[in-house]
Scaffold this motif. Structure first.
Motif, mmCIF file in Angstrom:
data_model
loop_
_atom_site.group_PDB
_atom_site.id
_atom_site.type_symbol
_atom_site.label_atom_id
_atom_site.label_comp_id
_atom_site.label_asym_id
_atom_site.label_seq_id
_atom_site.Cartn_x
_atom_site.Cartn_y
_atom_site.Cartn_z
ATOM 1 N N ASN A 138 0.849 -1.194 0.000
ATOM 2 C CA ASN A 138 0.000 0.000 0.000
ATOM 3 C C ASN A 138 0.883 1.242 0.000
ATOM 4 O O ASN A 138 1.128 1.867 1.036
ATOM 5 C CB ASN A 138 -0.919 0.000 1.227
ATOM 6 N N VAL A 139 1.391 1.549 -1.189
ATOM 7 C CA VAL A 139 2.284 2.688 -1.367
ATOM 8 C C VAL A 139 1.437 3.956 -1.539
ATOM 9 O O VAL A 139 0.386 3.932 -2.191
ATOM 10 C CB VAL A 139 3.194 2.464 -2.594
ATOM 11 N N MET A 140 1.886 5.050 -0.935
ATOM 12 C CA MET A 140 1.105 6.293 -0.954
ATOM 13 C C MET A 140 1.928 7.415 -1.584
ATOM 14 O O MET A 140 3.061 7.671 -1.172
ATOM 15 C CB MET A 140 0.711 6.699 0.470
ATOM 16 N N ASN A 141 1.335 8.101 -2.591
ATOM 17 C CA ASN A 141 1.998 9.288 -3.124
ATOM 18 C C ASN A 141 1.625 10.494 -2.269
ATOM 19 O O ASN A 141 0.833 10.399 -1.319
ATOM 20 C CB ASN A 141 1.648 9.504 -4.597
ATOM 21 N N ALA A 142 2.205 11.651 -2.584
ATOM 22 C CA ALA A 142 2.006 12.847 -1.758
ATOM 23 C C ALA A 142 0.538 13.240 -1.700
ATOM 24 O O ALA A 142 0.047 13.690 -0.656
ATOM 25 C CB ALA A 142 2.842 13.999 -2.306
ATOM 26 N N ARG A 143 -0.210 13.058 -2.799
ATOM 27 C CA ARG A 143 -1.624 13.435 -2.797
ATOM 28 C C ARG A 143 -2.424 12.551 -1.845
ATOM 29 O O ARG A 143 -3.260 13.036 -1.075
ATOM 30 C CB ARG A 143 -2.193 13.321 -4.224
ATOM 31 N N LYS A 144 -2.155 11.229 -1.861
ATOM 32 C CA LYS A 144 -2.869 10.325 -0.958
ATOM 33 C C LYS A 144 -2.558 10.633 0.508
ATOM 34 O O LYS A 144 -3.436 10.590 1.374
ATOM 35 C CB LYS A 144 -2.499 8.873 -1.267
ATOM 36 N N ILE A 145 -1.289 10.946 0.782
ATOM 37 C CA ILE A 145 -0.905 11.298 2.155
ATOM 38 C C ILE A 145 -1.635 12.562 2.596
ATOM 39 O O ILE A 145 -2.193 12.632 3.699
ATOM 40 C CB ILE A 145 0.624 11.491 2.258
ATOM 41 N N SER A 146 -1.667 13.568 1.706
ATOM 42 C CA SER A 146 -2.360 14.828 2.014
ATOM 43 C C SER A 146 -3.850 14.594 2.238
ATOM 44 O O SER A 146 -4.451 15.146 3.175
ATOM 45 C CB SER A 146 -2.147 15.829 0.880
ATOM 46 N N ASP B 257 12.617 3.964 -5.258
ATOM 47 C CA ASP B 257 12.518 2.542 -4.921
ATOM 48 C C ASP B 257 11.234 1.917 -5.457
ATOM 49 O O ASP B 257 11.236 0.788 -5.946
ATOM 50 C CB ASP B 257 12.566 2.351 -3.399
ATOM 51 N N THR B 258 10.119 2.649 -5.340
ATOM 52 C CA THR B 258 8.815 2.074 -5.654
ATOM 53 C C THR B 258 8.249 2.537 -6.987
ATOM 54 O O THR B 258 7.371 1.880 -7.549
ATOM 55 C CB THR B 258 7.801 2.448 -4.565
ATOM 56 N N HIS B 259 8.711 3.697 -7.461
ATOM 57 C CA HIS B 259 8.183 4.321 -8.686
ATOM 58 C C HIS B 259 6.699 4.681 -8.557
ATOM 59 O O HIS B 259 6.043 4.959 -9.552
ATOM 60 C CB HIS B 259 8.382 3.403 -9.912
ATOM 61 N N GLU B 260 6.179 4.645 -7.315
ATOM 62 C CA GLU B 260 4.767 4.962 -7.102
ATOM 63 C C GLU B 260 4.564 5.992 -6.001
ATOM 64 O O GLU B 260 3.690 6.841 -6.090
ATOM 65 C CB GLU B 260 3.986 3.693 -6.706
#
Length: 326
Positions: free
Chosen positions: A24-32, A67-70
């Motif tokens: 469950n990798v999170m980009n900056a938008r998902k974290i925000s 590392d994840t490219h995601e």
């Protein structure tokens, strides 16, 4: 909420702990978005990037786009999931913990794992019986204090009555000199000097104690460290007592059981094609119950007093006495 860069960094860490893992990798938008959903704040992506960088500099292993490219996820936890699951299974099986205490400890173990990881942490083992004594941790804390201060401790000691209710023993409160605590047979015991049984160290179940009080009176040092260690190592089923030399004749098939019960220091000798002779030191009282459990596979040769006691038990037990009355 007074928002600072430090508080936003902490919120990013909380979101990564709660929601991110290798699947469950999170980009900056998902974290925000998660910060807004959970805490009512909406940091921009640049703020998230800065917070992640600060956390990485502080030593948190957060894998990123390279590392994840995601996106990002928290790669390491205080405990690995396998370690936490093992601890949870242990907590679930401890019969000296109440149901409520078990729930609180397992919840604490889960706290720093992601939602996805928590699903995998559900315990697979359950104890058949749980303690009804809510004072266990209070008792342990008081006993530690008494041991550190080298003072006596008193408590109410409970036993079951014929109605299956735990009640204080008839003799009233106990006062003992505590030495240390030990874990055996799935229970925690206090190893102590008990003036009611002065010849050997006593082992008393901590989950049977209530209203533990730390005294100001100095503890009595009746036994040396070597004597204490020998007594505890030689105890069986937590029946402490002065160790005696033991000789058993056993079936070869139960040697593993003997080593499990008495340790790898037992001495093993050939006896005949199907039997072995084993020798070690142990408390006779506990050995009696072990030998009766393995009656078909074991014969006590020494101590002779115990050998004769078991013979009498077999000759005059409730079954044979009942048959004679019939």
């Amino acid at each position: 909420m007074n928002v600072t860069n430090k508080s936003l960094t902490l919120l990013v860490l909380r979101v990564l702990q709660e929601y991110s893992d290798e699947k469950n990798v999170m980009n900056a938008r998902k974290i925000s978005d998660k910060i807004e959903e959970d805490y009512g704040l909406k940091p921009d992506r640049r703020t998230v990037y800065t917070a992640v960088q600060q956390l990485q500099e502080l030593g948190y292993e957060i894998l990123g786009f390279s590392d994840t490219h995601e996106g990002y996820y928290l790669a390491t936890r205080d405990l690995e999931t396998e370690q936490a699951r093992l601890l949870m299974d242990a907590v679930n099986t401890f019969p000296f913990l109440s149901e409520e205490q078990t729930k609180r400890i397992t919840a604490a173990l889960c706290q720093k794992f992601s939602m996805n990881q928590k699903k995998k942490l559900r315990g697979t083992i359950r104890a058949e019986r749980k303690s009804t004594n809510p004072q266990f941790f209070l008792s342990v804390s008081s006993l530690y204090e008494a041991i550190e201060k080298h003072v006596k401790v008193s408590f109410d000691y409970y036993k079951y009555n014929d109605k299956k209710v735990l009640v204080p023993r008839e003799k009233g409160r106990m006062e003992v000199s505590p030495y240390f605590m030990t874990f055996t047979n799935g229970r925690y015991y206090l190893v102590c000097y008990n003036p009611e049984h002065p010849d050997a160290p006593s082992e008393l179940r901590i989950d049977r104690m209530k209203n533990v009080r730390v005294s100001k009176q100095p503890a009595e040092n009746k036994f040396g460290s070597n004597e204490l260690d020998a007594a505890v190592n030689a105890s069986i089923y937590a029946y402490a007592g002065k160790p005696e030399h033991v000789v058993l004749i056993i079936d070869k098939t139960v040697l593993s059981d003997v080593i499990d019960a008495f340790g790898s220091s037992v001495r093993v000798f050939a006896h005949d094609e199907t039997h072995l002779k084993v020798t070690f030191n142990a408390s006779p009282r506990g050995l009696k119950y072990w030998a009766l459990q393995y009656l078909e596979h074991c014969r006590v040769e020494e101590p002779v007093v115990l050998k004769n006691e078991i013979k009498n038990l077999l000759r005059f037990n409730p079954y044979t006495l009942a048959e004679r009355e019939e």
